[in-house]
Motif scaffolding. Structure first.
Motif, PDB file in Angstrom:
ATOM      1  N   GLU A  71     100.016  82.600  67.844  1.00 13.19           N
ATOM      2  CA  GLU A  71      99.078  83.514  68.422  1.00 13.19           C
ATOM      3  C   GLU A  71      98.928  84.692  67.192  1.00 13.19           C
ATOM      4  N   SER A  72      99.725  85.054  66.540  1.00 13.20           N
ATOM      5  CA  SER A  72      99.648  86.072  65.373  1.00 13.20           C
ATOM      6  C   SER A  72      98.486  85.523  64.521  1.00 13.20           C
ATOM      7  N   GLU A  73      98.637  84.130  64.081  1.00  9.26           N
ATOM      8  CA  GLU A  73      97.921  83.457  63.162  1.00  9.26           C
ATOM      9  C   GLU A  73      96.372  83.320  63.844  1.00  9.26           C
ATOM     10  N   ARG A  74      96.437  83.358  65.228  1.00  9.43           N
ATOM     11  CA  ARG A  74      94.872  83.269  65.936  1.00  9.43           C
ATOM     12  C   ARG A  74      94.293  84.399  65.658  1.00  9.43           C
ATOM     13  N   ARG A  75      95.231  85.576  65.914  1.00  7.93           N
ATOM     14  CA  ARG A  75      94.413  87.082  65.963  1.00  7.93           C
ATOM     15  C   ARG A  75      94.115  87.211  64.372  1.00  7.93           C
ATOM     16  N   LYS A  76      94.971  86.724  63.576  1.00 11.98           N
ATOM     17  CA  LYS A  76      94.387  87.141  62.372  1.00 11.98           C
ATOM     18  C   LYS A  76      93.271  86.286  61.722  1.00 11.98           C
ATOM     19  N   ALA A  77      93.185  85.184  62.220  1.00 13.13           N
ATOM     20  CA  ALA A  77      92.081  84.301  61.977  1.00 13.13           C
ATOM     21  C   ALA A  77      90.740  84.694  62.335  1.00 13.13           C
ATOM     22  N   GLU A  78      90.841  85.481  63.954  1.00  9.08           N
ATOM     23  CA  GLU A  78      89.699  85.757  64.359  1.00  9.08           C
ATOM     24  C   GLU A  78      89.277  87.225  63.887  1.00  9.08           C
ATOM     25  N   GLU A  79      90.502  88.098  63.373  1.00 11.54           N
ATOM     26  CA  GLU A  79      89.953  89.235  62.622  1.00 11.54           C
ATOM     27  C   GLU A  79      89.060  88.744  61.276  1.00 11.54           C
ATOM     28  N   LEU A  80      89.690  87.761  60.652  1.00  9.13           N
ATOM     29  CA  LEU A  80      88.900  87.265  59.449  1.00  9.13           C
ATOM     30  C   LEU A  80      87.702  86.737  59.532  1.00  9.13           C
TER      31      LEU A  80
END
Length: 208
Positions: free
Chosen positions: A37-46
Motif C-alpha cells: 500500500e505504501s508503494e502504491r501511494r508512492k507510485a500514485e504521488e509520483l
C-alpha cells in the motif's frame, strides 16, 4: 507419566507452533500489504507529480508557441507596414511628379494667356516702367539733396553773418566802454581843476 499425557503435551506443542505460524503468517501478510500500500501511494504521488509536471510542460510549450506565433505575426505586420510605407512613398512621389507637371502646364498656359491678352502688361514694359520710376525717384532724391545742400550753405552763411554781427557788437561795446572811460577821466580832471586854487594852463591843465 503415561502415554496419553505425553500425547496431549505433544498436541499442545503442535497447536502452539501452529498458532505461532499462523500469527507469523498473518503478521507477514499485513506487513507485506502495508508495504504494498505504501508503494502504491508512492507510485500514485509520483504519477501525480509527473502529471502536474507534464501539465506545466504543456503550458510552457503552449506559451512558447503563442509567443512564437505573436513574434511571427509582429514580423509579418512589420513587413506589411514596410511594404505599405514603400507603396505610399511611391504614390507620394508619383503625385508630386504629377503636381509639378500640372504646375508647369498651368504656368505655361498662364504665360501664353498673358502673351495673348492685350490688357496684361508685359515684363519688358513693367521693367521699363520700373526703370523710369527708379530714375524719377533718383531725380527727386538728387533734388532733395541739392535743396538740403543749399539750405546747409544758407545756414552756414547765416552763422557767419551772426558771428560777424557778434564781433561788431563786441567792438561797439568796447568802443562805448572806452568813450565812457574817457568821459569819466575828463570829468575827474575838470573836477580836480575846479577844486585847485592854483592857476593852471588852460590847454594842458598843468600848474603854472
Amino acid at each position: 507419566m503415561d502415554t496419553s499425557t505425553i500425547i496431549w503435551i505433544i498436541v499442545g506443542i503442535v497447536v502452539v507452533i501452529a498458532i505461532i505460524v499462523v500469527v507469523v503468517l498473518m503478521t507477514s501478510r499485513r506487513r507485506r500489504e502495508a508495504h504494498l500500500e505504501s508503494e502504491r501511494r508512492k507510485a500514485e504521488e509520483l504519477r501525480r507529480d509527473a502529471y502536474e509536471t507534464d501539465v506545466s510542460r504543456r503550458e510552457r510549450e503552449a506559451d512558447a508557441a503563442t509567443a512564437a506565433a505573436a513574434a511571427k505575426q509582429a514580423e509579418a505586420d512589420a513587413m506589411q507596414a514596410k511594404l505599405e510605407a514603400e507603396r505610399l512613398e511611391r504614390e507620394s512621389a508619383a503625385h508630386q511628379a504629377d503636381a509639378q507637371q500640372l504646375r508647369a502646364q498651368t504656368d505655361e498656359r498662364m504665360r501664353k494667356a498673358d502673351e495673348v491678352d492685350p490688357d496684361v502688361v508685359r515684363d519688358e514694359d513693367a521693367a521699363r516702367a520700373e526703370t523710369a520710376e527708379a530714375r524719377a525717384d533718383d531725380g527727386t532724391a538728387m533734388t532733395d539733396e541739392h535743396v538740403a545742400a543749399r539750405d546747409d550753405r544758407t545756414a552756414l552763411h547765416d552763422d557767419r553773418v551772426a558771428a560777424a554781427d557778434d564781433r561788431d557788437a563786441g567792438s561797439d561795446e568796447r568802443a562805448a566802454a572806452e568813450r565812457e572811460q574817457a568821459a569819466r577821466d575828463e570829468r575827474t580832471t575838470l573836477d580836480a581843476q575846479a577844486a585847485s586854487p592854483e592857476p593852471r594852463n588852460t590847454e594842458s591843465g598843468r600848474h603854472i
